[in-house]
Each structure stands twice: as C-alpha cells, then as structure tokens.
Design a protein around this motif. Structure first.
Motif, mmCIF file in Angstrom:
data_model
loop_
_atom_site.group_PDB
_atom_site.id
_atom_site.type_symbol
_atom_site.label_atom_id
_atom_site.label_comp_id
_atom_site.label_asym_id
_atom_site.label_seq_id
_atom_site.Cartn_x
_atom_site.Cartn_y
_atom_site.Cartn_z
ATOM 1 N N ILE A 64 -17.342 27.138 30.186
ATOM 2 C CA ILE A 64 -18.341 28.174 30.388
ATOM 3 C C ILE A 64 -17.977 29.447 29.636
ATOM 4 O O ILE A 64 -18.849 30.201 29.197
ATOM 5 C CB ILE A 64 -18.516 28.448 31.905
ATOM 6 C CG1 ILE A 64 -19.767 29.321 32.140
ATOM 7 C CG2 ILE A 64 -17.282 29.126 32.489
ATOM 8 C CD1 ILE A 64 -21.040 28.678 31.725
ATOM 9 N N THR B 133 -19.449 29.352 26.320
ATOM 10 C CA THR B 133 -20.885 29.651 26.388
ATOM 11 C C THR B 133 -21.125 31.146 26.449
ATOM 12 O O THR B 133 -22.019 31.683 25.778
ATOM 13 C CB THR B 133 -21.514 28.967 27.620
ATOM 14 O OG1 THR B 133 -21.232 27.561 27.572
ATOM 15 C CG2 THR B 133 -23.015 29.203 27.662
ATOM 16 N N TRP B 134 -20.337 31.858 27.275
ATOM 17 C CA TRP B 134 -20.465 33.308 27.362
ATOM 18 C C TRP B 134 -20.272 33.953 25.981
ATOM 19 O O TRP B 134 -21.042 34.821 25.574
ATOM 20 C CB TRP B 134 -19.427 33.882 28.327
ATOM 21 C CG TRP B 134 -19.630 33.518 29.761
ATOM 22 C CD1 TRP B 134 -20.795 33.087 30.339
ATOM 23 C CD2 TRP B 134 -18.648 33.546 30.795
ATOM 24 N NE1 TRP B 134 -20.593 32.839 31.674
ATOM 25 C CE2 TRP B 134 -19.285 33.121 31.987
ATOM 26 C CE3 TRP B 134 -17.303 33.885 30.848
ATOM 27 C CZ2 TRP B 134 -18.610 33.037 33.195
ATOM 28 C CZ3 TRP B 134 -16.634 33.812 32.052
ATOM 29 C CH2 TRP B 134 -17.282 33.386 33.214
ATOM 30 N N ALA C 289 -20.521 32.578 22.999
ATOM 31 C CA ALA C 289 -21.577 32.210 22.059
ATOM 32 C C ALA C 289 -22.855 33.017 22.300
ATOM 33 O O ALA C 289 -23.473 33.533 21.363
ATOM 34 C CB ALA C 289 -21.868 30.708 22.168
ATOM 35 N N PHE C 290 -23.266 33.115 23.579
ATOM 36 C CA PHE C 290 -24.471 33.883 23.903
ATOM 37 C C PHE C 290 -24.288 35.355 23.538
ATOM 38 O O PHE C 290 -25.186 35.983 22.967
ATOM 39 C CB PHE C 290 -24.791 33.752 25.399
ATOM 40 C CG PHE C 290 -25.684 32.583 25.731
ATOM 41 C CD1 PHE C 290 -26.971 32.789 26.186
ATOM 42 C CD2 PHE C 290 -25.231 31.278 25.591
ATOM 43 C CE1 PHE C 290 -27.796 31.715 26.492
ATOM 44 C CE2 PHE C 290 -26.037 30.201 25.908
ATOM 45 C CZ PHE C 290 -27.330 30.415 26.353
ATOM 46 N N LEU D 286 -28.276 33.875 30.368
ATOM 47 C CA LEU D 286 -27.370 33.035 31.141
ATOM 48 C C LEU D 286 -27.866 32.857 32.576
ATOM 49 O O LEU D 286 -27.744 31.772 33.152
ATOM 50 C CB LEU D 286 -25.961 33.657 31.152
ATOM 51 C CG LEU D 286 -25.198 33.589 29.828
ATOM 52 C CD1 LEU D 286 -23.959 34.482 29.882
ATOM 53 C CD2 LEU D 286 -24.795 32.149 29.510
ATOM 54 N N ASP E 153 -28.789 29.177 34.287
ATOM 55 C CA ASP E 153 -27.525 28.933 34.983
ATOM 56 C C ASP E 153 -27.399 27.493 35.477
ATOM 57 O O ASP E 153 -26.311 26.910 35.460
ATOM 58 C CB ASP E 153 -27.350 29.917 36.137
ATOM 59 C CG ASP E 153 -28.473 29.820 37.159
ATOM 60 O OD1 ASP E 153 -29.500 29.195 36.846
ATOM 61 O OD2 ASP E 153 -28.312 30.380 38.258
ATOM 62 N N LEU F 265 -26.648 25.219 32.478
ATOM 63 C CA LEU F 265 -25.322 25.492 31.930
ATOM 64 C C LEU F 265 -24.213 25.202 32.928
ATOM 65 O O LEU F 265 -23.038 25.185 32.565
ATOM 66 C CB LEU F 265 -25.232 26.957 31.484
ATOM 67 C CG LEU F 265 -26.173 27.371 30.344
ATOM 68 C CD1 LEU F 265 -26.124 28.877 30.135
ATOM 69 C CD2 LEU F 265 -25.783 26.646 29.050
#
Length: 521
Positions: free
Chosen positions: A2, A5-6, A8-9, A35, A39, A42
């Motif tokens: 995760i 992901t944080w 990348a976003f 996000l 949620d 993800l």
C-alpha cells in the motif's frame, strides 16, 4: 504494497498539479481523496490509515521544528503579533457566528465551536508557502509565523477546555528548558555534518520535543517548535534545517494525503465547505486592517494577511476532541481553503503591486520600527547581509576610511552588527516597495553577502533596473549560482571556497617569505 500505492498516487497527481501551474500539495490532497474513493479496491485497511496518520504527524513535527530553527522568540513579543492574533481570534469568532447560525441548523454550542476553529489559520500551509518563497525571515513572514504560533497556543487552550483535561504538574518543567540551551548547543557542535546531524534533528523534533511534551500533557507540535527555537541562535541552525529538508518534505506528503484519505464528503459537507470558503476573504480583510492598525506598511500587512488566508489543520485536532462528527466537513473545508490560499499566495505580490496606489493611502502616518529605510544618506558603500562575510567586509572597509551602511533582513543580525558599531538598518532585498523608495545617490559600490542565492539575484536585478551604475560584487558557493548573479547584473561574483583557499595560500606564502628573509644564524 500500500505504501507503493501512496507514493504512486502522490507523485502522479502532484506532477499533474505542477504541470497545470498549481502547487504540488494540491495534487497530494487530490491523491488522498482518490485513495479514499478506491479504498476497497486498493485494500486500504484501518492499520494502513493509522500508519499514514503517524507519518503525517512526523512531517508536521519536523516542519515546526525547522520553523523553530529560523524563529527568534523575541519576534513574538511584539504588538502586531500578540495584538493581531488575539484580536483577530476574538473578532473572527464573533463575525463567523451569525453566518453559521443563519445557514446551518446547529445549536449555539456547535456554532460557537465551528466559529472558533475556523478562526485559526494553517501553520503547515503558511510555513510551507513562506519557506518556498524564501520569506520566513522577511518582516511579513515573521509576523505571519508569530501570529500562527500565538494561534496554536490559543488552540491548545481551547482543546484543553473542551476536553476537560489539563496538563500534568510536570508540564511546569518546560519553563526550565532554556537551561538546556548550552547542552543543546554543545550537542550540535559535536554532531558533525552528516548522518549524526540528521539524527540529532530527528531526536529533538520527534522524541525529546514531540514525545516529551506529549508525556506531560502538552502538544507535541509545541514541543517540536520549542526545541527548534532554542537552537535558532546557533551558527549551524541553518545547516541543521537544510539536513532535515528532504526527510521533512517526504513526511509532509503524508500529511496532505491524510487530509484527503479521511473520507469522501457527502453533499452537505460540500455545501458547508463551499459556504465557509466564501467567508475566507473576511480573514484577509480583518488581518489586513489589524496589521495596518499596528503601523505595518500596506505591503507587509497585505502579504502577511495573504499567508494567513486559510483554515487550519489544527482546527481538525481541536474538533476531534470537541465534536468529532464535524471532522469530514471541516477536512473538506480545510482542503478547499488550501487550494484557494495557494492560488492567492501565488499572485499576492503581483496583486499588491497593482493595488499599491490605493492600499498605501490606508497606511497610518507613523512607521513601524522594523520597516525598511528610504535613504542611505551619504554612504559610499552598501553591504547587504551582515553575516560573517558581511561583517568582515564592513570592518575591513571601515578601517580604510570609507563611509559605509549595511542592511539585513534578520533582526538578530541587525542587532548583533549594531552592537559591533556598524551603521546597520533592517531591509528585505526581496521587497519590491523597498527598491522603489530607496535613495542611494552617493553609493558607489554594493557588496552582496546574503546567505540566500535568490536574494542576491533579485538584489542585482533591482539595482540595475533602478539605474545603479556603480560597482556591484557578490559571493557564491557554486559556479552556476555565480553565473546567475552575474547575469542579473553583478560585475563580479567571487566563489567563497576558492577565495578562501587563495587567501589561505597567500598567507602561507607570506609566512614562508618572511622566514626566508630572516638572517640565518
């Protein structure tokens, strides 16, 4: 997973924001909302959110610690800071109350608490904006930061009253903290210039300041700020701040993500945020006229007010204790205010220049003691920046019999130079009004010794634009910076390290020649 992901976003939307001309932090806020929207897909768990909240808290502590490193506590004990913050808090709370009661179906207590938390401005955003524009040490920057610190203290009081909790008796020990300053100075002296210096900053900001203050019932944010301020007078405070820069920036991304990831708003929350955003100009106008009442020039009053035109993330902390059901609407309101404030601050300087002729008429006839001079008298040489290099140049030329005057944007540096007998005045090289009103008819040479490279570029450009044809010299650490300063108008820029090496070699040669000249026994 995760965490990837944080990142990348945050990077993707931060880059989009920068490309379209917005500050990257707006992209980070958008990444947080994205996000929150995805949620489930993800697989973001409650534990993941808690980790992000912890990282964002660390970022806030590091930001406040670095703000403290650039803060002089004497700047708080000023009428415009104390009076401006207290009066604005009282007036804003009163003026916000009727619209909240009129448009929202809430009771008096809820309306009062909402008006109170909306009276605060964002320390994180204002410090970030001022730091990015290198205006933390400028007069209007110091006023804004001082007001924000006073507001944080008021917020801590409000939070204590609403929670029913009071600090422990051990909290009284914080009044003994100044006794630790010699020890802290010694630790900084012995921490070198590499990873040990970074670890010292992290320990003081997060452990001793943050966790230490929390353990006695005080705000961790206040603790980080306090320990940074205690080191502000150390010669290496700037180096410590620079060493923490990248760590602080990464953690602060988590702070902006955390605001957005707190939850998606419903229609009522969006309406509330939109209505409160319409009231933001009230903050600007109120701050502007209060600062004018305390004898600030219109430019300083306008730019300080612009920095404070937002709602505070600290209000979310207060509301989490007092009325947690309002957290999501307030988070959206804070996010909206960040977007509007970021855009306002981008154009605040140019907007003031367009409105200057009208706003100057509102100034009081008296002049604030910290505002810029308008005449340099009969000085032949102007030295801008009174750090070690500036003071050395000043004293050398004074011994040669030249008439000198010096300027600096740091009140502490001004006070120190005045104590050494220098003819020194306060001035900010990045102040457009200062250059427009400056009289320097007899100045034949200008020496730029400010620490900030951008300030030297601006000063060189402004001097040439106003028709100065005398000698203009500067120093710089790096060749690319030297080229920028010369392109802006400087006649010559000396590379500090190269000149120091050449001077050292010259002294060695002189010593050897003296030895060889002695008669042999």
């Amino acid at each position: 997973m995760i965490e990837a992901t944080w990142i990348a976003f945050a990077f993707g939307l931060g880059l989009v924001a920068r490309v379209i001309g917005l500050p990257p932090l707006i992209g980070y806020l958008g990444a947080g909302f994205a996000l929150a929207a995805f949620d489930n897909q993800l697989g973001i768990t409650r534990q993941d959110s808690e980790i992000l909240a912890h990282l964002s808290h660390l970022g806030v502590l590091l930001l406040l610690f670095t703000v403290g490193l650039k803060l002089k506590l004497g700047n708080l004990a000023r009428p415009e800071v104390v009076g401006g913050s207290v009066l604005h808090f009282a007036l804003s709370s009163v003026l916000m109350l009727p619209p909240i009661l009129l448009f929202l179906e809430v009771g008096w207590y809820e309306a009062l608490m909402l008006s109170v938390v909306l009276a605060f401005s964002s320390t994180v955003l204002a410090a970030k904006v001022l730091e990015s524009r290198r205006e933390l040490k400028a007069f209007h920057g110091r006023v804004a930061i001082g007001v924000l610190i006073m507001q944080d203290l008021i917020a801590l009081l409000v939070m204590s009253l609403t929670s029913g909790q009071v600090p422990s008796a051990w909290a009284l020990l914080v009044f003994l903290l100044p006794l630790l300053r010699p020890l802290l100075f010694r630790l900084l002296d012995h921490s070198g210039h590499e990873e040990l210096l970074v670890l010292l900053g992290l320990m003081l900001a997060l452990v001793v300041g943050g966790l230490g203050f929390e353990s006695v019932g005080l705000s961790s944010e206040l603790g980080a700020l306090a320990f940074g301020a205690m080191l502000a007078k150390h010669p290496r405070a700037g180096e410590l701040s620079n060493s923490l820069w990248s760590v602080k920036e990464v953690f602060l991304v988590g702070f902006f993500l955390q605001i957005g990831i707190g939850g998606l708003p419903d229609a009522d929350a969006l309406i509330f945020a939109a209505l409160m955003s319409l009231l933001l100009p009230l903050k600007t106008v109120l701050f502007f006229f209060l600062f004018l009442a305390f004898r600030l020039r219109s430019r300083s009053a306008f730019l300080s007010a612009a920095s404070l035109t937002n709602y505070s993330e600290f209000g979310l902390i207060v509301m989490s204790v007092a009325m947690p059901q309002w957290l999501v609407p307030l988070a959206i309101t804070v996010a909206f205010s960040f977007i509007l404030s970021a855009q306002f601050n981008r154009v605040s300087a140019s907007l003031y220049n367009r409105l200057a002729s009208r706003l100057v008429r509102l100034e009081r006839n008296t002049r604030h003691p910290d505002e810029q001079p308008v005449s340099l008298g009969d000085a032949q040489i102007l030295v801008m920046g009174m750090g070690r290099s500036g003071r050395a140049a000043y004293h050398y030329l004074k011994e040669k019999g030249y008439r000198l005057i010096s300027l600096d944007s740091d009140p502490v540096a001004v006070e120190r130079a005045a104590g050494e007998g220098c003819n020194v005045l306060y001035a900010d090289a990045e102040d457009q009004t200062f250059w427009q009103s400056l009289e320097m008819r007899q100045v034949e040479a200008v020496i730029l010794t400010m620490n900030d490279a951008e300030a030297k570029v601006i000063a060189s450009r402004k001097l040439r634009e106003r028709g100065f044809t005398g000698l203009l010299v500067s120093h710089a650490l790096y060749e690319d910076v030297a080229r920028q300063i010369e392109a802006a108008g400087a006649d010559h820029t000396y590379l500090t390290m190269s000149e120091a090496g050449a001077g050292l070699a010259q002294n060695v040669a002189m010593q050897l020649e003296a030895r060889h000249a002695r008669p042999q026994v």
